[in-house]
Scaffold this active site. Sequence first.
Site, PDB file in Angstrom:
ATOM      1  N   HIS A 140       0.873  -1.175   0.000  1.00  0.00           N
ATOM      2  CA  HIS A 140       0.000   0.000   0.000  1.00  0.00           C
ATOM      3  C   HIS A 140       0.915   1.231   0.000  1.00  0.00           C
ATOM      4  CE1 HIS A 140      -2.831   2.915   1.815  1.00  0.00           C
ATOM      5  NE2 HIS A 140      -3.807   2.091   1.491  1.00  0.00           N
ATOM      6  N   ASP A 170       3.113  -4.746   7.968  1.00  0.00           N
ATOM      7  CA  ASP A 170       1.903  -3.930   7.876  1.00  0.00           C
ATOM      8  C   ASP A 170       0.719  -4.889   7.999  1.00  0.00           C
ATOM      9  OD1 ASP A 170      -0.371  -2.707   6.985  1.00  0.00           O
ATOM     10  OD2 ASP A 170       0.537  -1.782   5.221  1.00  0.00           O
ATOM     11  N   GLN A 202      -4.466  -5.242   6.854  1.00  0.00           N
ATOM     12  CA  GLN A 202      -5.456  -6.151   6.248  1.00  0.00           C
ATOM     13  C   GLN A 202      -5.393  -7.550   6.845  1.00  0.00           C
ATOM     14  OE1 GLN A 202      -7.792  -5.205   4.246  1.00  0.00           O
ATOM     15  NE2 GLN A 202      -7.052  -3.163   3.733  1.00  0.00           N
ATOM     16  N   LYS A 214     -10.281  -0.810  10.561  1.00  0.00           N
ATOM     17  CA  LYS A 214     -10.452  -1.956   9.660  1.00  0.00           C
ATOM     18  C   LYS A 214     -10.873  -3.209  10.419  1.00  0.00           C
ATOM     19  CE  LYS A 214      -7.162  -0.173   6.281  1.00  0.00           C
ATOM     20  NZ  LYS A 214      -7.982   0.269   5.136  1.00  0.00           N
ATOM     21  N   CYS A 264      -4.703   2.534  -3.728  1.00  0.00           N
ATOM     22  CA  CYS A 264      -3.464   3.024  -3.086  1.00  0.00           C
ATOM     23  C   CYS A 264      -2.315   2.043  -3.293  1.00  0.00           C
ATOM     24  CB  CYS A 264      -3.647   3.281  -1.594  1.00  0.00           C
ATOM     25  SG  CYS A 264      -4.814   4.576  -1.248  1.00  0.00           S
TER      26      CYS A 264
HETATM   27  N1  PLP Z   1      -1.719  -0.772   4.674  1.00  0.00           N
HETATM   28  C1  PLP Z   1      -2.666  -1.489   4.059  1.00  0.00           C
HETATM   29  C2  PLP Z   1      -2.327  -2.858   3.547  1.00  0.00           C
HETATM   30  C3  PLP Z   1      -3.931  -0.960   3.885  1.00  0.00           C
HETATM   31  O1  PLP Z   1      -4.874  -1.670   3.257  1.00  0.00           O
HETATM   32  C4  PLP Z   1      -4.202   0.342   4.381  1.00  0.00           C
HETATM   33  C5  PLP Z   1      -5.521   0.962   4.172  1.00  0.00           C
HETATM   34  O2  PLP Z   1      -6.249   0.654   3.264  1.00  0.00           O
HETATM   35  C6  PLP Z   1      -3.196   1.040   5.024  1.00  0.00           C
HETATM   36  C7  PLP Z   1      -1.963   0.442   5.152  1.00  0.00           C
HETATM   37  C8  PLP Z   1      -3.414   2.408   5.567  1.00  0.00           C
HETATM   38  O3  PLP Z   1      -4.255   2.366   6.685  1.00  0.00           O
HETATM   39  P1  PLP Z   1      -4.760   3.708   7.357  1.00  0.00           P
HETATM   40  O4  PLP Z   1      -5.331   4.552   6.255  1.00  0.00           O
HETATM   41  O5  PLP Z   1      -5.787   3.258   8.336  1.00  0.00           O
HETATM   42  O6  PLP Z   1      -3.586   4.353   8.008  1.00  0.00           O
END
Ligand code: PLP
Length: 407
Positions: free
Chosen positions: A122, A199, A202, A225, A363
Amino acid sequence: MLDIPIIRQDFPILGHKVYDKPLVYFDNAATTQKPRVVVEKIRDAYYNVNANIHRGVHFLSQAATEAHEEARQTVQQFIHARSAHEIIFTRGTTEAVNLIASGFADAFMSPGDEVILSAMEHHSNIVPWQLQAARKDIALRVVPVNERGELCMESYRDLFSERTKLVALTHVSNVLGTINPVEEIIRIAHRHQVPVMLDGAQAVPHVQVDVQALDAEFYVFSAHKIYGPTGIGVLYGKEEWLEKLPPYQGGGEMIATVAFEKTVFNELPFKFEAGTPDYIGSTAFAEALRYVEGLGIERIAAHEQELLRYATERIQAAGPVRIFGQAAHKSSVLSFLMGDIHPYDMGMLLDRLGIAVRSGHHCAQPLMKRLGIEGTVRASFALYNTKEEIDTLIAGLEQIQTMFLKK
Ligand code: PLP
């Protein structure tokens, strides 16, 4: 088995209609809906225990402090961290990655050093590293993704060099659903004495995460999430690493003493929590985790896997569909394109049928480039979704296809 009709009653928004059609919410990878207990917790906290935390000697401040610190323990237990002070509350995954990128580059990296990322990250696990790369002249090494949407583990092994200082990878892909072999990823990194940041944005809503068993140095995720509120998330770090990282932001709360000559920083976790924390959000977040625990993450995962299996099977029979992400281990994310219908057209037309999906690059523009596409349509399933809703999606896709064929 989960009693889905009963569970759905916990989520008032699911009873809504959009354009006079029952809402079908398949945008859970972007954010999940909130159960009543979470929303009520926020209301209850503001009505009954609202006072700024930590510094107050009065009753309300102490009650709010206790609730916030109990929430930290709930998170600790949820991800099986060794100690509550290894749990840092952040604004979310994005802020947690930025915190690590900034501190790690400052404390441990010199020009020419390298960080290993992957092609399925992401943007929030790419751009923070690019900012540091520009500042400190460090290099990003990227693990490629194969046709099924899995990491090429051979290439990963080959990317390590004397200059590798950190591996920063996603546990589960938000586009492909791929559940990466994080145990193996960490084992390989540790063989090179390289720490790992995962990370987990998900992953945490769908798989049991035990940070001690994983042995990851850092693990980050967002509350929203996993049925919790927006604006709060977690940076887990092994104590020894968090001790070594410099503070990210300065301000109140993160200090022990301040003088113009010298400031002494507070101990963990407060060293990384400058300013008034989201102490209402933290208690609602803990409520969300208790809700998930009450249902059981394994039962949730089993339900979501059945939805994924059913949706994958039905969508393939529904027309000329390309599914992106065919990994052996997948979370409940279905990214696809149908014929040459643009994902935005598809998203808008499905919306008119009451079906909320996400369309676009999600993203993850480098991944889109790798796949040779502009974007996908993504349906992502959560614990409250049903096969009937998937039938509605399939009927919608068939209807849209017919419309486009007539053109
Ligand atoms: N990492 C992953 C894999 C994501 O899917 C997302 C959000 O869609 C993020 C990071 C970013 O999360 P946040 O916007 O809650 O900081």
